[in-house]
Design a protein around this motif. Structure first.
Motif, PDB file in Angstrom:
ATOM      1  N   TYR A  26       0.836  -1.195   0.000  1.00 46.81           N
ATOM      2  CA  TYR A  26       0.000   0.000   0.000  1.00 46.81           C
ATOM      3  C   TYR A  26       0.867   1.240   0.000  1.00 46.81           C
ATOM      4  N   ALA A  27       0.422   2.257  -0.731  1.00 48.78           N
ATOM      5  CA  ALA A  27       1.075   3.569  -0.718  1.00 48.78           C
ATOM      6  C   ALA A  27      -0.019   4.637  -0.686  1.00 48.78           C
ATOM      7  N   ASP A  28       0.149   5.638   0.153  1.00 47.49           N
ATOM      8  CA  ASP A  28      -0.863   6.692   0.293  1.00 47.49           C
ATOM      9  C   ASP A  28      -1.143   7.430  -1.016  1.00 47.49           C
ATOM     10  N   GLN A  29      -0.153   7.548  -1.880  1.00 47.88           N
ATOM     11  CA  GLN A  29      -0.334   8.275  -3.133  1.00 47.88           C
ATOM     12  C   GLN A  29      -0.898   7.412  -4.268  1.00 47.88           C
ATOM     13  N   CYS A  30      -1.158   6.154  -3.987  1.00 47.21           N
ATOM     14  CA  CYS A  30      -1.639   5.213  -5.002  1.00 47.21           C
ATOM     15  C   CYS A  30      -3.167   5.117  -4.967  1.00 47.21           C
ATOM     16  N   MET A  31      -3.833   5.618  -5.991  1.00 43.72           N
ATOM     17  CA  MET A  31      -5.290   5.606  -6.029  1.00 43.72           C
ATOM     18  C   MET A  31      -5.861   4.187  -6.080  1.00 43.72           C
ATOM     19  N   PRO A  32      -5.310   3.264  -6.894  1.00 42.36           N
ATOM     20  CA  PRO A  32      -5.827   1.891  -6.857  1.00 42.36           C
ATOM     21  C   PRO A  32      -5.677   1.256  -5.473  1.00 42.36           C
ATOM     22  N   CYS A  33      -4.594   1.582  -4.767  1.00 43.47           N
ATOM     23  CA  CYS A  33      -4.413   1.065  -3.398  1.00 43.47           C
ATOM     24  C   CYS A  33      -5.535   1.557  -2.498  1.00 43.47           C
ATOM     25  N   LYS A  34      -5.867   2.829  -2.612  1.00 40.75           N
ATOM     26  CA  LYS A  34      -6.931   3.408  -1.797  1.00 40.75           C
ATOM     27  C   LYS A  34      -8.282   2.783  -2.138  1.00 40.75           C
ATOM     28  N   MET A  35      -8.488   2.489  -3.416  1.00 40.79           N
ATOM     29  CA  MET A  35      -9.749   1.903  -3.838  1.00 40.79           C
ATOM     30  C   MET A  35      -9.898   0.469  -3.333  1.00 40.79           C
ATOM     31  N   LEU A  36      -8.806  -0.273  -3.285  1.00 36.24           N
ATOM     32  CA  LEU A  36      -8.850  -1.669  -2.851  1.00 36.24           C
ATOM     33  C   LEU A  36      -8.775  -1.834  -1.332  1.00 36.24           C
ATOM     34  N   ALA A  37      -8.381  -0.798  -0.618  1.00 37.21           N
ATOM     35  CA  ALA A  37      -8.192  -0.891   0.830  1.00 37.21           C
ATOM     36  C   ALA A  37      -9.422  -1.437   1.570  1.00 37.21           C
ATOM     37  N   PRO A  38     -10.645  -0.968   1.288  1.00 36.74           N
ATOM     38  CA  PRO A  38     -11.804  -1.517   1.999  1.00 36.74           C
ATOM     39  C   PRO A  38     -12.009  -3.016   1.743  1.00 36.74           C
ATOM     40  N   THR A  39     -11.727  -3.460   0.541  1.00 32.95           N
ATOM     41  CA  THR A  39     -11.868  -4.875   0.209  1.00 32.95           C
ATOM     42  C   THR A  39     -10.838  -5.702   0.961  1.00 32.95           C
ATOM     43  N   VAL A  40      -9.616  -5.222   1.008  1.00 35.49           N
ATOM     44  CA  VAL A  40      -8.566  -5.933   1.731  1.00 35.49           C
ATOM     45  C   VAL A  40      -8.903  -5.987   3.220  1.00 35.49           C
ATOM     46  N   ASP A  42     -11.839  -5.959   4.556  1.00 36.07           N
ATOM     47  CA  ASP A  42     -12.934  -6.915   4.708  1.00 36.07           C
ATOM     48  C   ASP A  42     -12.403  -8.355   4.691  1.00 36.07           C
ATOM     49  N   LEU A  43     -11.483  -8.643   3.801  1.00 36.51           N
ATOM     50  CA  LEU A  43     -10.889  -9.977   3.734  1.00 36.51           C
ATOM     51  C   LEU A  43     -10.126 -10.316   5.020  1.00 36.51           C
ATOM     52  N   ILE A  44      -9.450  -9.326   5.574  1.00 38.46           N
ATOM     53  CA  ILE A  44      -8.719  -9.542   6.823  1.00 38.46           C
ATOM     54  C   ILE A  44      -9.700  -9.865   7.944  1.00 38.46           C
ATOM     55  N   LYS A  45     -10.782  -9.125   8.026  1.00 36.01           N
ATOM     56  CA  LYS A  45     -11.791  -9.374   9.074  1.00 36.01           C
ATOM     57  C   LYS A  45     -12.389 -10.771   8.936  1.00 36.01           C
TER      58      LYS A  45
END
Length: 48
Positions: A26-40, A42-45
């Motif tokens: 993950y990188a704060d400046q990466c838009m795809p990273c930010k978009m996928l963060a909620p999905t990741v 959720d998978l962790i939970k």
């Protein structure tokens, strides 16, 4: 299990693991990273 991996231990925690491993890069400046963060998150939970 969720575990942070540092530069000192990727071999023991990832490469030599007997189980499948998902690495979230993950990188704060990466838009795809930010978009996928909620999905990741959720998978962790679900994995716990």
């Amino acid at each position: 299990m969720v575990d942070k991996i540092t530069r000192e231990d990727p071999e023991t925690k990832v490469l030599c693991s007997e189980k499948a491993v998902t690495v979230d890069l993950y990188a704060d400046q990466c838009m795809p990273c930010k978009m996928l963060a909620p999905t990741v998150e959720d998978l962790i939970k679900r994995a716990l």
